[in-house]
Design an enzyme around this catalytic site. Structure first.
Site, PDB file in Angstrom:
ATOM      1  CG  ASN A   1     -10.527   3.914   0.439  1.00 19.05           C
ATOM      2  OD1 ASN A   1     -11.173   4.371   0.100  1.00 19.05           O
ATOM      3  ND2 ASN A   1      -9.591   3.312   2.151  1.00 19.05           N
TER       4      ASN A   1
ATOM      5  CG  ASN B   1      -8.496   5.939   4.711  1.00 16.18           C
ATOM      6  OD1 ASN B   1      -7.957   4.941   4.585  1.00 16.18           O
ATOM      7  ND2 ASN B   1      -9.663   5.152   5.676  1.00 16.18           N
TER       8      ASN B   1
ATOM      9  CG  HIS C   1      -1.874   0.468   0.959  1.00 15.28           C
ATOM     10  ND1 HIS C   1      -3.165   0.766  -0.353  1.00 15.28           N
ATOM     11  CD2 HIS C   1      -3.123   1.123   1.815  1.00 15.28           C
ATOM     12  CE1 HIS C   1      -4.040   1.645  -0.126  1.00 15.28           C
ATOM     13  NE2 HIS C   1      -4.507   1.588   1.405  1.00 15.28           N
TER      14      HIS C   1
END
Length: 222
Positions: A142, A96, A46
């Site tokens: 996100n 996020n 990620h």
């Protein structure tokens, strides 16, 4: 002790950010390049956007030139690319909320969404596959969604770095937040180099003329 030129650039960036804009404005274009990811979690799929940004900083000779800006909650580094000026950004917020850091930096630097590059992971592309496109939806990412929300635009060019999607849907979260396997890590060095090449080539092209909406793709052989 950092080299004098690098120290001056770091101090200049800090002063420029404190003034809210970079003055006097240089003759070339200016771009903000943000690597999306989770701070404190290097090596995860990620956060591959942060890995690309690290490679970019190394290529541009500013790997030791990061300066923290508390208003952006981010680390910044200044680099030159011909007549263009690049401000590299590593958010200190989690994925996020990456958009808050990116949007605040763009505001302080007087940049539009079109002048902000996002570098992030892409589930729907296999590891080794790259794609660079101007604008578009978040495609469920996100971090990109956060950037679209806080910049109030989806016009940002983004470099998508494939991490591959696992076969079973229940393992997606663990896959994304997990570290690259030993076999995958062998593919990372050429992947980061190619990602850096694509990004720099695209910025050079846009710095010299009007932007195009073409998708640029690349692939690192397994």
């Amino acid at each position: 002790m950092p080299p004098l030129g690098r120290l001056r650039a770091t101090l200049w960036l800090s002063r420029a950010m404190s003034l809210g804009v970079l003055e006097p404005r240089p003759p070339g274009k200016r771009w903000l390049v943000a690597g999306l990811g989770n701070p404190g979690l290097p090596g995860t799929r990620h956060s591959v956007g942060l890995a690309v940004l690290g490679q970019l900083a190394q290529r541009l000779g500013v790997a030791d030139g990061w300066a923290r800006d508390r208003r952006c909650a981010a680390d910044l580094a200044l680099a030159a690319l011909g007549d263009a000026q690049l401000v590299l950004l590593r958010p200190r917020r989690f994925m996020n909320a990456n958009g808050r850091s990116v949007a605040r930096a763009a505001e302080l630097l007087g940049l539009t969404a079109e002048e902000v590059y996002l570098v992030h992971d892409e589930l729907d592309k296999p590891l080794g596959k790259l794609s660079l496109k101007l604008g578009g939806s978040s495609r469920g990412h996100n971090g990109v969604r956060s950037c679209i929300t806080f910049l109030n635009s989806n016009a940002m060019p983004r470099l998508r770095v494939g991490i591959g999607r696992p076969t079973h849907p229940d393992t997606v979260q663990a896959h994304v937040l997990g570290c690259f396997s030993t076999a995958e890590q062998e593919l990372l060095p050429p992947l980061l180099e190619r990602a850096t090449d694509l990004l720099l080539d695209h910025i050079r092209e846009r710095s010299q003329g009007p932007p195009s909406g073409l998708v640029i793709c690349g692939h690192v052989p397994a």
